[in-house]
Write an enzyme that holds these catalytic residues in place. Structure first.
Site, mmCIF file in Angstrom:
data_model
loop_
_atom_site.group_PDB
_atom_site.id
_atom_site.type_symbol
_atom_site.label_atom_id
_atom_site.label_comp_id
_atom_site.label_asym_id
_atom_site.label_seq_id
_atom_site.Cartn_x
_atom_site.Cartn_y
_atom_site.Cartn_z
ATOM 1 N N THR A 99 0.891 -1.156 0.000
ATOM 2 C CA THR A 99 0.000 0.000 0.000
ATOM 3 C C THR A 99 0.917 1.191 0.000
ATOM 4 O O THR A 99 2.114 1.060 0.266
ATOM 5 C CB THR A 99 -0.841 -0.056 1.293
ATOM 6 O OG1 THR A 99 -1.539 -1.274 1.309
ATOM 7 C CG2 THR A 99 -1.804 1.100 1.432
ATOM 8 N N ASN A 126 -3.342 -4.021 -2.345
ATOM 9 C CA ASN A 126 -3.314 -4.958 -1.220
ATOM 10 C C ASN A 126 -1.918 -5.570 -1.107
ATOM 11 O O ASN A 126 -1.026 -4.935 -0.583
ATOM 12 C CB ASN A 126 -4.409 -6.011 -1.303
ATOM 13 C CG ASN A 126 -4.527 -6.739 0.020
ATOM 14 O OD1 ASN A 126 -4.156 -6.174 1.034
ATOM 15 N ND2 ASN A 126 -5.007 -7.962 0.022
ATOM 16 N N SER A 132 -11.032 -2.565 5.614
ATOM 17 C CA SER A 132 -9.669 -2.074 5.403
ATOM 18 C C SER A 132 -9.071 -1.619 6.727
ATOM 19 O O SER A 132 -9.785 -1.424 7.709
ATOM 20 C CB SER A 132 -9.725 -0.889 4.434
ATOM 21 O OG SER A 132 -8.463 -0.266 4.332
HETATM 22 O O1 DON Z 1 -7.009 -2.156 3.097
HETATM 23 C C1 DON Z 1 -6.175 -2.660 3.794
HETATM 24 O O2 DON Z 1 -6.120 -2.518 4.996
HETATM 25 C C2 DON Z 1 -5.081 -3.484 3.154
HETATM 26 N N1 DON Z 1 -5.504 -3.932 1.864
HETATM 27 C C3 DON Z 1 -3.831 -2.680 3.100
HETATM 28 C C4 DON Z 1 -2.657 -3.448 2.579
HETATM 29 C C5 DON Z 1 -1.379 -2.846 2.956
HETATM 30 O O3 DON Z 1 -1.317 -1.862 3.632
HETATM 31 C C6 DON Z 1 -0.162 -3.510 2.518
HETATM 32 N N2 DON Z 1 0.980 -2.697 2.838
HETATM 33 N N3 DON Z 1 2.053 -2.819 3.086
#
Ligand code: DON
Length: 575
Positions: free
Chosen positions: A379, A399, A450
């Protein structure tokens, strides 16, 4: 021999020197008018370019987001989704929820095999053509621009820095080359992905010029035909065709019906500061406000930033907030949630009633009736402020790193694996080791829960902080620590961002810390209280997120850009 007088002078000089601001700490980037901070320098530049053209921070945030899809493809995207928290100079705050939705063909048990086991590999919620939710980024950015942009910079201009970067190429950084290498196993499974991101298997090296002509052409189509092109035009046609050919789940009707949602931000207070953050379908805002409310009765400053006593207290509030997350949260358009009840002060005080300052609370003492779920790994977050004071805190994602691994042939669009943020099966952990509940079960059109937590902090009506982070469930705890580092420990923004971080998510029952982040004797004290303490190894090595943050000096209003050293390509640029 030093005379008595000389010795006294020496001691005084030493005391003065040690009282001076520590020069070993990096300074924030300071500017008078505007600032962009993102995890990639070229994407930061894209935002600055738009600000200089007269765009506001919303315009700049859109341009930075498109550029990230080119220069930071593990997370930057047009095949994913996220949350944009906006503060307008006229005082309004709002959220654009452009989270992906489950396609119409999705069903609650779609990731279970005949024996009810959660599927792994291609066809699962994490890899391949069935892992994606309907992408929201293009529609979310379009809504932000149309409704809250300055009106001075056209849609096509916002896409231009990204199109140029894709068409002319950019130099592959060490970090980018390493990320490709690290994900070879996922990326080589899909021909188009292998060709583009692994240079057909030969791998990109740092310093090489990397062009992405298919992605440039996609941006050019979006420039020419507008954002609808993604959902109803040639791009949509290509997505549908590739999905159909590969037993994917998304079709043209799913794309056509995708809608971003404008939501009212959540608000809370912490020691005289106002916290403005995102509501469900992110759990981030609720968990953050719950933790701050649980912490407020305690004096944290005197405990010191990284003492065992402080970490114990933080782990205990994290444990409690993440338990609620797992049990209670889901898409508010589909399930009943009482945000008010979850944020009720007496409810939260009650949760801390069995807090013991000397002993870890066993998880069983909080045991939920339903086990909670987990989350996945790439992310990115960026922060923007303009001269007028409009501000954007944006977190968006595919994701996992490179999402599902699927690139739609001929478009350069990497697709998300956000379906893994739903509960594939109650009691089974997701990519992030999170347990999730039935509230977050898969339903067509629903948004997966999320942890993204783009957030503002205000004092006396003035904006003080724009922050957020990647890192799945750790996002919420990263944001918590950046905020408390500043409010409780009085750290300047750069120190608050740099300081080592910890994480606890209820299940697994362990506190993780960044490498070198905690001394052996502190860890020992925590173990003696009953905590399991482990050095972090997942998500980008030993780091916990990267909080690309802007603070505003309350006296002068100067913008202080703090790019997080955990991301070597991150950059703050202001003017
Ligand atoms: O929406 C969410 O919480 C996750 N899909 C976020 C994924 C994420 O932060 C990966 N990062 N390093």
């Amino acid at each position: 021999m030093m005379s008595h007088r000389a010795f006294r002078l020496f001691v005084v000089a030493l005391l003065v020197a040690t009282a001076l601001p520590c020069s070993a700490q990096r300074k924030a980037v300071e500017a008078e008018h505007a600032m962009v901070v993102s995890a990639h320098e070229l994407a930061t530049q894209a935002g600055v370019e738009i600000l200089k053209k007269g765009g506001n921070s919303i315009d700049a945030a859109v341009a930075t987001g498109f550029a990230m899809a080119v220069t930071f493809p593990f997370a930057g995207n047009i095949g994913g989704g996220g949350f944009m928290l906006i503060h307008l100079a006229d005082g309004r705050d709002l959220v654009i929820d452009y989270r992906e939705t489950a396609p119409a063909a999705a069903t609650r048990d779609m990731y279970l095999d005949a024996e009810d086991n959660v599927l792994k590999g291609p066809g699962s919620s994490t890899v391949g053509w069935r892992a994606s939710g309907v992408p929201g980024t293009v529609a979310g950015f379009a809504l932000a621009h149309q409704k809250y942009g300055s009106g001075k910079v056209k849609w096509a201009e916002l896409l231009e820095p990204a199109r140029r970067l894709a068409a002319d190429g950019h130099i592959v950084s060490q970090e980018t080359a390493e990320r490709f290498q690290k994900e070879v196993e996922l990326l080589e499974q899909f021909d188009e992905t292998k060709r583009i991101y692994l240079k057909n298997g030969t791998l990109w090296k740092p310093g090489e010029l990397w062009k992405q002509p298919e992605l440039a052409a996609t941006f050019a189509r979006l420039q020419k035909h507008g954002p609808e092109e993604f959902y109803t035009g040639e791009t949509a046609r290509r997505i549908e065709e590739a999905m159909a050919k590969n037993n994917g789940t998304i079709n043209r009707a799913d794309l056509k019906s995708y809608k971003p949602v404008e939501r009212v931000p959540l608000r809370g207070t912490y020691r005289g500061h106002e916290i403005v953050t995102v509501p469900p379908p992110s759990s981030g805002g609720i968990a953050l406000l719950q933790m701050l409310a649980m912490l407020e009765p305690f004096e944290i400053g005197p405990l010191g930033h990284n003492s065992a006593a402080k970490y114990h207290l933080f782990v205990e509030v994290m444990r409690r907030a993440f338990r609620d997350r797992a049990e209670r949260l889901g898409d508010p358009d589909f399930v009943k949630l009482s945000v008010q009840q979850l944020l009720d002060r007496s409810y939260l005080t009650g949760l801390m009633e069995n807090y013991d300052p000397a002993k870890a609370t066993p998880n069983e003492a909080l045991a939920p009736s339903v086990p909670a779920p987990a989350e996945p790994q790439d992310t990115t977050h960026y922060s923007v402020i303009d001269a007028a004071g409009n501000a954007v805190s944006n977190t968006y994602t595919l994701n996992g790193a490179f999402g599902s691994g699927v690139t739609i042939p001929g478009t350069g669009i990497l697709m998300n694996n956000e379906m893994d943020d739903f509960t594939a099966k109650v009691g089974v952990k997701n990519l992030f080791g999170l347990l999730q509940g039935p509230q977050n079960a898969i339903e067509p059109g629903k948004r997966p829960l999320s942890s993204m937590t783009p957030t503002f902090v205000r004092k006396d009506g003035n904006l003080l902080l724009i922050t957020g982070s990647p890192g799945g469930p750790t996002i919420i705890n990263t944001v918590l620590q950046v905020i408390t580092n500043m409010i409780d420990h009085g750290m300047p923004v750069m120190a608050a961002v740099e300081a080592p971080r910890i994480h606890h998510q209820w299940i697994p029952d362990e506190m993780t810390h960044e490498r070198y982040g905690i001394s052996p004797d502190t860890a020992e004290k925590l173990r003696a209280m009953g905590h399991t303490v482990r050095e972090r190894t997942s998500y980008e090595g030993a780091n916990q997120g990267d909080a690309e943050t802007i603070a505003l000096d309350p006296q002068t209003g100067r913008r202080l850009g703090a790019s997080d050293p955990r991301k070597p390509d991150a950059k703050a640029i202001g003017f």
